[in-house]
Design an enzyme around this catalytic site. Sequence first.
Site, PDB file in Angstrom:
ATOM      1  CD  GLU A 125      38.266  32.155 -11.269  1.00 59.12           C
ATOM      2  OE1 GLU A 125      37.377  32.155 -12.131  1.00 59.12           O
ATOM      3  OE2 GLU A 125      38.133  32.663 -10.151  1.00 59.12           O
ATOM      4  N   GLY A 159      31.147  24.303 -12.171  1.00 58.12           N
ATOM      5  CA  GLY A 159      29.907  24.590 -12.899  1.00 58.12           C
ATOM      6  C   GLY A 159      30.134  25.259 -14.243  1.00 58.12           C
ATOM      7  CB  ALA A 160      29.741  27.846 -15.813  1.00 56.06           C
ATOM      8  CG  MET A 161      36.187  29.896 -16.509  1.00 58.13           C
ATOM      9  SD  MET A 161      36.543  30.507 -14.832  1.00 58.13           S
ATOM     10  CE  MET A 161      37.258  32.102 -15.220  1.00 58.13           C
ATOM     11  CG  ASN A 187      36.979  31.328 -19.775  1.00 57.05           C
ATOM     12  OD1 ASN A 187      37.779  31.318 -18.870  1.00 57.05           O
ATOM     13  ND2 ASN A 187      36.252  30.266 -20.105  1.00 57.05           N
ATOM     14  CG  HIS A 201      27.426  33.175 -11.220  1.00 62.68           C
ATOM     15  ND1 HIS A 201      27.331  33.364  -9.859  1.00 62.68           N
ATOM     16  CD2 HIS A 201      28.748  33.071 -11.484  1.00 62.68           C
ATOM     17  CE1 HIS A 201      28.546  33.384  -9.344  1.00 62.68           C
ATOM     18  NE2 HIS A 201      29.430  33.201 -10.302  1.00 62.68           N
ATOM     19  CD  GLU A 202      29.908  31.340 -14.634  1.00 65.95           C
ATOM     20  OE1 GLU A 202      30.919  32.061 -14.638  1.00 65.95           O
ATOM     21  OE2 GLU A 202      29.614  30.602 -13.667  1.00 65.95           O
ATOM     22  CG  HIS A 242      31.678  36.301 -12.992  1.00 68.68           C
ATOM     23  ND1 HIS A 242      32.083  36.934 -11.838  1.00 68.68           N
ATOM     24  CD2 HIS A 242      31.536  34.987 -12.666  1.00 68.68           C
ATOM     25  CE1 HIS A 242      32.172  36.032 -10.861  1.00 68.68           C
ATOM     26  NE2 HIS A 242      31.839  34.857 -11.331  1.00 68.68           N
TER      27      HIS A 242
END
Length: 889
Positions: free
Chosen positions: A122, A262-264, A266, A298-299, A302
């Site tokens: 992203e 921070g983080a993703m 996927n 949060h992730e 998503h």
Amino acid sequence: PKTVYLKDYTPPPFIVEAIDLDIDLRDDHARVRSRLAIRRNPNMRPSTGPLVLDGDELALESVKLNGRPLAQDEYRLDAQRLIIPQTPDALALETVVRIHPHQNTQLMGLYASKDGFFTQCEPEGFRRITFFIDRPDVMARYTTTIHADKARYPYLLSNGNLIAQGDEGSGRHWARWEDPFPKPSYLFAMVAAKLDRLEDTFITRSGKRARLQIYVEPGKLDQAGFAMQALKKAMKWDEDVFGLELDLDQYMIVAVGDFNMGAMENKGLNIFNTKYVLARPDIATDLDFQHIDRVVAHEYFHNWTGNRVTCRDWFQLSLKEGLTVFREQEFGADMYSRPVQRICEVRHLRATQFPEDAGPMAHPVRPQSYMEISNFYTATVYEKGAEVVRMIHTLIGKENFRKGMDLYFRRHDGQAVTCDDFVQAMQDASGVDLTQFKRWYDQAGTPVLDVSDHYDPTTQRYTLTVKQSCPPTPGQPEKLPFHIPLALGLLDRDGQDIPLWLEGDDAAHPPAGDGAPGSTTRVLSVTQPEQTFTFLRVPAKPVPSLLRGFSAPVHVRYPYSDQALAHLMAHDSDPFNRWEAGQRMATDLILKGIAELKAGRDLVVPESFVGAMARLLKGDEGYGPRDPAFAAEALSLPDENFIAEQMEVVDPDAIHAVRTRLARILAEHLRDEFSHAYRAHAVPGPYSPDAASAGKRALRNRCLAYLAETQDPQALRLAFVQFETADNMTDAMAALSILTHFDCPEREQALEAFYARWKDEPLVVDKWLRVQATSRLPDTLEKVKRLTEHPAFSIKNPNKVYSLIGAFSTGNHVRFHAADGAGYQFLADQVIILDKLNPQVAARLARAFDRWRKFDGGRQAHARAALERIRDTAGLSKDVAEIVTKALG
Ligand code: B3K
Ligand code: ZN
């Protein structure tokens, strides 16, 4: 660089139905073969245009169409695209490319890090792995096969389910993954690495068993347990609050030390910065633990808000980010203290988003144009975006909001949609007209509410007049009025809330959102440039408690007297506004002090302020909720950055001098109270990061910080003793963050001991860099420069860059904005060096220049020179170019 506009959006002429990827990882390169099942978009017929695929730094080895190799003249290749002019309506396209993960210092696409290979796609990183239609409204089914050396990279991971694996000779192995959900390319991920794995299970509410796995650097399993608990809490919460369940059999989190943000999220394979996974009481602070809880959540959130329903284009980024931050905030409020979470969120919004909205990068929550989309992962898209979702929640009420979410998923599951689609679902589910409200998505700038009032004792009517305005922002000289939910209450002389009856109340049709007639908090819908609201049956002139809970991201101006603020501080039933009143008092005091300082006079601190602080410390009745975490927040003075934003022309030296002086005066007046509270809030027993214990530590460490402000050697000694004897990082770090400001032997001793003990824990070394970069001592810049040469620092690691250079330029107001321009020159040097390696991180650093025009002529000249030097650097990335040209524009 070229500008991309929202108004130019058109649907993709081709869509990719499936992609079969084969990634062969070698010592100095990787070979990526991809087979795409493509067809013309049926909604775009008739269409005859060429097939255009995105690609970045890919060495093309071959391309086949329906099995036939294409001749050189059958396609065109430029630095960013592969173009095939003649194609059938449905086709299979196979490309083979070579990439170089070891040379990928941008950390976008596929890159090598200490323990193996990782990806970040992203927003536009997938095109650095293979040729693809790399935009979020192209959703394909993925099958991914990875080949690598078995001993060095025992884990081969990608999205979805593992469907086959095996050995293939020469010590190599392979694994094949299949993701059952079509997804945009930005959610692709793969990992090939040597890691340790923590496993757990979660039974979803419909009885499905999900395997949870967290992968960390070998030897760090003892630091992964908290993140696993966080994941399970988040899964349960999303089921309970939104009825949303995990849709996969397996959910993986992989931690990596080299990561841009921070983080993703996927699909099924989140990749995290180690900072938001690894924790143990001796190396992570209370705040670190809290951040892990929130980022893991949060992730995970998503998965529904972002992955199941994704964004049509990158202008809609806040569709997933604003909504997911809102969900994360609500999760945080349910896990920790709701008022304290809210206070921290607003503090953060004001420190980051308000200045952004007032500077050269100001943009609406849904931007209308960009040069580089990576520059728009901003506080506006994230935090203001969350405020916009929160305002919808406030206007339509909790039940309707849930109905709106349900409707949103019913309508759009599996689709790539826009912010309008989200608002439409909320409007249709609630019956509340949100047409005017939608301006929040398209107009930038922080609105201002000017409030005045009038009380008529004979009629017992109390009238509030509210005027709204919004300053111009780049490209938007004039604004239309916003729909602003203004939550408020009225306090009587005893501090009690008055029941609120508004003229025009319609008992038969109460408002859909929060605050029915007769309740003590009402939500006024401010929709006009100027509006009056009349309250009936108000027995005496009240003190208004405006914008309760910070119900809208606006500035409120109202001529509060010190007395009125003290009254709110003591009695407001809204804890946020109790905190807010104290912050207003302190800000007024500091701003007045700055004027006094310029006139050569000392700061005068009124007894009302000292008394209020004393009562907070004692947890007096009325100053409740007797929550130490709340008291710690309320005892914190506004940041220098925040005060700077309140000034016409910023004087960083004066701000620093007066704010420090105020802290010292408070410390001297309340020395006994701080000492007492410090002792009274000791937390017995083994460390636990729970909210109650963390709150006590926060208050205690706030007291310690005040005591040190007296500069009494005994107080510094006390900090040193705490540093030495602490059994947890929170207390050790709090002490070190105090000592760093004072030129005393304890400071050097503590810094040295800290490094000696922790030099092999990268995340702790980051803290060590940050604590030095944020020192108020005058030689800090020199020290920071020296630290860039220290073995502990690496310009290639984003965490190190943010901890040293980022912390200095955004977290050390007085030293970064030194009058001689040395801070600006230093930052320019670093941005120029870093731009060659990692433009995304360089651009983020360059944002520290955003507010340069608010300073005096001398500083402006230095900042301009620094910005121009960056701008004129040969080969500048478009990331940095966008930031500096806008800053200079
Ligand atoms: N969606 C990612 C952000 C990606 C940023 C890329 N420059 C993390 C998040 O918001 O959850
Ligand atoms: Zn996000």
